[in-house]
Every structure is written in structure tokens, then in C-alpha cells.
Write a protein that holds these residues in place. Sequence first.
Motif, PDB file in Angstrom:
ATOM      1  N   LEU A 235       9.896   4.022  13.842  1.00 21.31           N
ATOM      2  CA  LEU A 235       9.571   3.151  12.713  1.00 21.31           C
ATOM      3  C   LEU A 235      10.817   2.665  11.983  1.00 21.31           C
ATOM      4  N   ASP A 240      14.408  -2.285  10.763  1.00 24.34           N
ATOM      5  CA  ASP A 240      15.713  -2.930  10.742  1.00 24.34           C
ATOM      6  C   ASP A 240      15.729  -4.306  11.389  1.00 24.34           C
ATOM      7  N   TYR A 263       4.988  -2.032   5.985  1.00 26.44           N
ATOM      8  CA  TYR A 263       5.511  -0.808   5.374  1.00 26.44           C
ATOM      9  C   TYR A 263       5.024  -0.664   3.938  1.00 26.44           C
TER      10      TYR A 263
ATOM     11  N   ALA B 293      24.065   4.942   9.646  1.00 22.27           N
ATOM     12  CA  ALA B 293      23.550   4.361  10.885  1.00 22.27           C
ATOM     13  C   ALA B 293      22.079   4.676  11.105  1.00 22.27           C
ATOM     14  N   VAL B 294      21.534   5.619  10.342  1.00 22.95           N
ATOM     15  CA  VAL B 294      20.134   5.986  10.560  1.00 22.95           C
ATOM     16  C   VAL B 294      19.239   4.843  10.095  1.00 22.95           C
ATOM     17  N   PRO B 295      18.417   4.306  10.970  1.00 20.49           N
ATOM     18  CA  PRO B 295      17.509   3.252  10.520  1.00 20.49           C
ATOM     19  C   PRO B 295      16.436   3.845   9.611  1.00 20.49           C
ATOM     20  N   VAL B 296      16.262   3.245   8.462  1.00 18.51           N
ATOM     21  CA  VAL B 296      15.305   3.765   7.486  1.00 18.51           C
ATOM     22  C   VAL B 296      14.017   2.958   7.580  1.00 18.51           C
ATOM     23  N   PRO B 297      12.880   3.618   7.645  1.00 19.05           N
ATOM     24  CA  PRO B 297      11.617   2.890   7.778  1.00 19.05           C
ATOM     25  C   PRO B 297      11.215   2.205   6.476  1.00 19.05           C
ATOM     26  N   ASP B 298      12.015   1.292   6.021  1.00  8.38           N
ATOM     27  CA  ASP B 298      11.726   0.570   4.792  1.00  8.38           C
ATOM     28  C   ASP B 298      12.485  -0.752   4.840  1.00  8.38           C
ATOM     29  N   PRO B 299      11.783  -1.837   5.189  1.00  6.61           N
ATOM     30  CA  PRO B 299      12.489  -3.111   5.367  1.00  6.61           C
ATOM     31  C   PRO B 299      13.166  -3.585   4.089  1.00  6.61           C
ATOM     32  N   ARG B 302      16.749  -2.891   4.021  1.00  2.00           N
ATOM     33  CA  ARG B 302      17.579  -3.534   5.029  1.00  2.00           C
ATOM     34  C   ARG B 302      18.867  -4.086   4.421  1.00  2.00           C
ATOM     35  N   VAL B 372      23.022   6.479   1.650  1.00  3.88           N
ATOM     36  CA  VAL B 372      21.611   6.667   1.975  1.00  3.88           C
ATOM     37  C   VAL B 372      20.711   5.833   1.074  1.00  3.88           C
TER      38      VAL B 372
END
Lengths: 352, 375
Positions: A235, A240, A263, B293-299, B302, B372
Motif C-alpha cells: 500500500l 507514492d 486512502y 525511502a519507506v513508502p508511506v501509505p498516505d498520498p 507524497r 518520517v
Amino acid sequence: MTTMEKTANVPEPRATDDGGTPLLEVRDLHVEFHTRDGVAKAVNGVNYSVNAGETLAVLGESGSGKSVTAQAIMGILDMPPGKIPQGEILFRGQDMLKMSAEERRKLRGSKIAMIFQDALSSLNPVLSVGYQLGEMFRVHQGLSKKEARAKAVELMDRVRIPAAKERVNDYPHQFSGGMRQRIMIAMALALEPDLIIADEPTTALDVTVQAQVMDLLAELQREYNMGLILITHDLGVVADVADKIAVMYAGRIVETAPVGELYKRPAHPYTRGLLDSIPRLDQKGQELYAIKGLPPNLLNIPTGCAFNPRCPKAQDICRTETPALAPVTEADGSELTGRGSACHFWKETIHG
Amino acid sequence: MAETAENHEVSDVVPSTAETTAEVEAVLDAPVDRGEPILQVRNLVKHFPLTQGILFKKQIGAVKAVDGISFDLYKGETLGIVGESGCGKSTVAKLLMTLETATSGEVFYKGQDITRLSGRALKAVRRNIQMVFQDPYTSLNPRMTVGDIIGEPFDIHPEVAPKGDRRKRVQELLDVVGLNPEYINRYPHQFSGGQRQRIGIARGLALNPEVIICDEPVSALDVSVQAQVINLMGKLQDEFELSYVFIAHDLSIVRHISDRVGVMYLGKMAEIGTDSEIYDHPTHPYTQALLSAVPVPDPAAREGRDRIILTGDVPSPANPPSGCRFRTRCWKAQDKCAEEVPLLAVPEVFAGKKTLAAHESACHFAEERDVVHAA
């Protein structure tokens, strides 16, 4: 056909000349596998479309049919045991399922290309990467070995593999995981396809390398104005890069939405459960919400809504009637473009 | 190396004075209070030799998989270890299990250096330190029933469960991990991935261990099943006062489950501290890059997030860079980084300050940077 100078320079973005026809449209696709234990219904009526320059993320757990759909589009399903009893796959308005094998072969690689998850097992270990990259040009464009190798070096430069000229004769095992995935991307890009299907392209990679690879993919997509179908279960990656999302469960699309909307306000209990079950990086939470139970067995999909045995909202109607993917609207009835949910109780899920 | 004066994280080791095997066994069985160190790792090194030639093997180098790391594990806590593949996290797990012999350094379990034990004393240690493996598909023998798999530890340590009791004990364990006790005669292929991982956990619990080393226990599982297993592990920890060493590459999961987190890079510990110290106040550039670098599940995040994209790959551990190992990929690297190995200690700029940034970080130019949270 592409010429040398065209790949060397940045190519012109393709004009969207089809007057509204999407680049790729999947209509009511069904795929089943005939096994000794019975018929496994992997895909049960999937509809989605991608336009040039657009990224569609197909999200789902293992066994949800996301990869099988992609394989059906590429025409690389093993048939038998696979079978497509019903459905259409339209590429620029033409049904690919009705094409001859030869016609499809011409599309594959040059118009639609695929990036696989595990780069090490998708590359041939006994051939140099230069040879494997050049194969695209030799087979599709009839270039000579020497020309093909020069093209391979160019491609490796495009995906930013350092010292491409020296490394073109190296074998896959001599590259790191991230570099191998770049080679896979280069191979998919070789003939500048209109559509790329990326099946879990970064799942096997470390986060720092994943960020590099996803950035590269997004940049190349912008540059060539390609359509991209990104298949993943992550997810985070979806948030992204995607423009719109289709969530799959047991071979059906259960929710579609533009990325931000999904989301913020999921309209299907499965999507909501998934979002609640991932831990957060920026704060420490209490116990995680866990969707109870297990994904269904495809040989024996529950009647009605396939999610009903695991759903906290399930009622009697969910066990008898299969919900169709219905458009989702605001509470006052105004339209939400691109949103749909296959849940009898989407109103309660999104608004309540 | 890490035991400098200002170092508050690594406690003093009180080595046990036990001489005979019986004395050692008594030490190993002694209870440890909650919050006291149970495992103390000091300057642990593992080099794998690289050899040339077939008959007359000649060592031509070494893969420095683990190159001098020190940390403590306290009773009842979870220590998360994160890092990219090839950084030595799994080798640390094997060293803690004494499945590999350390090249040098010590692992003190209740004050007893377990790297030097053998025979009965080692067996007693192994009973108390158990492991849960990554891949639930290959870590269970397909020809054994679930009952045999979970009960196998009792064959080696019969004192834990008398023969007549075993079946009952296995059924209890199945119940504890949330599986139906009637499944005792089934084979692994009859279970899904999440259920298999539960079997792996039940096997790890069989001998009532005090420490469980978990090497990527949920990375092979689906998202919806991952949460179930993580919650189960949390529940078991409270119930049995277990201490976990939790090795994973998924930083969100590590934050969720860990009390303290260590970040490894190329065989060294780059930074270690409580979860909030590491995630909200990272001071080592590698940690910052890894987290960003961790993709966060929250657009929505972005745009707002600080993204650091590292160039290149992890260098080969057979020939690591001089000085700071991260300098080849670091944007802050200066001449000093190539010459001097930075020590894992509270950086001078933060020493004595009451801030969460004052935790151990092995960088000459440590500074706080929040990567973060969206700006």
C-alpha cells in the motif's frame, strides 16, 4: 520503426490520438484453471482501463487474481490448464483475444511489455545481459548482432547502470538485485512500448533500492508517456506512484478510486481493513486491526460477496447476492469520478 | 569499543563465576527480573573466510559479515534490528543461537559467555533461546505432522515434557498460537502461510524459552495475515514474558513491535535507541535515508516528506570502505570519514542534553533530521 538517433535523444511524447479510446481496456475478463481438484476461478469478471501516461495500481493479496489478469493481457497464460471463457481485452480498441498468435506476438514486447518480480529467475543465467537486451532488437527489428549490442549499451545507460559499456557482456549473477531489476526495466523499455505491466517490480528489493527503481520507472514513464499497470500488494508503493487504484479480492475488483480518495475514505470493508492493518512509520500504535480469517480458496469461493466470511459488516444479503461494482457517490448524491465499490453497504462504509 | 564512559545504553557485564557444568546450568536456569539485561553482546565479530584452491585451501580474504557489534537485550523487551540485505542481520541471529561460531567477541546470556560453551551447558542455553524463521514454507518438514514438528524439541530436551504428556502439551501449544488443537495430525501443506508461521511460533515456544530470535517472521505473509501474526507475537510476549530479537527489513513493522531499535549497515551498528529516538529523532545519515525511502501509505504525504534517495548499492562486505562504512553513499562524507572509524556512542553535540536525539549513533557529523513526518 525506431532509429538509432531516436533512442539516443529523448523521444517525442506520443500524442493521444485515439479520441477517447483508452490505451488498454479489460472488459468482463474471466480466467479459470482446470485442475485435478476442480475448476479454480482465478479471475471473475474484471473491468479496468488505462490511458497513455496514466498509472493504474492493481492492489491485492496473493491469490486475488492480479497477476493472472496481467498474464492474460500479455498473452503468456499457460493454456491449458488456463482458460479464458469470457471477456475482452481491448488494446487501442482492438480485441487481443481474437487476434492470431502471430499478431499478438508482434504486439508483445513492442507495444505491451512486462517487468517481472524476480529479476534473477526472469533473466537467463547463461546468456550475457547484453545479448538478452539485444534480443528484442534482433527479433522485432531484425538488427544485426553488433547493432543490437550497441542498442543494449544505450538502454543500460538509460536506466543508469554505471559503466554500461564495460558491463554489457556481464552475466546476470554479476549484478546486484537493484541493477538486475534495472536490466528488466531496460528490456521492457527496449522497443518503447505504449504500455508497461510491472508485476511487483520492487518486492524483492531493499527500501533504499526500491526508492531508486520506482523513481526511475516513474521518470521513464513520464518521458515516454507510457501507460503503466503496477501490480503490487504494498500500500505504501501505491500511494507514492499511482494515479488510480483497483483493489482485487478473489478474482474481482472490489473497489476502484483515485489514489488520494482511496486512502482518505475507503468504500469497501476489505480496503478499510487492509489500511487499518498496516503499522505506521510516523507513530507507534496500539494493537493492529487484523482482518480475521484467510483469503478464500479459489476452488470454492464463498457465495454472494466473496469477502463475507471475513467481513465485520456482513449481513444475510452478503451471503446470497454478489454485489456488483457500483458507482460511489457523496452523501448528497453528487458524483465522485472514478469511484466504485462492490459492497452492498458501501454507503455505510464510506459515510458512516 | 562501545563501552566508553558516556555510554549509558550498554550496561556492565557481570561475568558469572560458574566453573563446572552443573554450576553453569544452575546459572542458566536462574530467573532474570523484568528490565534486567538477559543477553549482552560485546564486540561480536563473524568473518567468513574466502579461500582459493581445492586441495591446499589458502585464505585470500574474509567476508566481514558482522564486524564488532555490541548491544543489550533486556528481559521482556523487543529489540528490533533493521538494515538492508547483506548487512549481517541474519548472521547476528545465527550467532545468538550459536548456530555459527563467532570469530571473536562474546555473547553473555545471564552473565555466561555462550560462545565458549559446549556439551550439556550449550544444550541448556539453546533450550532458552529459540528461533522463528522467515519462510514458513521451507522451515517445516513436509513429511512430518504438525504434532511431530512442534513436539520434536521434546525429543532433544525430554526434561521439559515427560513422554506421556507430550501430546497434550503440543495441543496446548496449538491452542496458544490460535490453531485448532485437532489439527495435530495434519501435515504442513494443509495449512496456509499464516497458519504455518503460527506452527513455527508454537515450535519456538515448546521449550518455554526466555528469548526468541525472530528472523523476518512476517515478511513472507500477506498484509492482512501479517497483522494477525504480529498481534499474536505481542500477546505471547506479555503472557510468557518473552524477550524478542526481531530482525526485519520492514521498518513500519519493526517500529510497531519494538521497544528499542538497532540499525545495521555492513556488519556494524549505525545507530541504536528507543523506537522514538530512532524514528522521530534519527541522527545517523543512513537511518535518515532508510526511513525516508519507506513508502508511506498516505498520498497526502507524497509531497510533504523529506526524501533522500541514496545512490549505488551496499558495498561488498569482503572489502568494506575504510573509516565509516557508509561514507561511499553518504552526502555528508568528508576526509575524516575515510580515515577514522566513528564509534557507536552518544554524539558530542548531544551529550548531556535532554533530547531524544541524544542516543548512540556512529557518525562523525551526527545531526537530527526528521524524515518520517510530513513537513
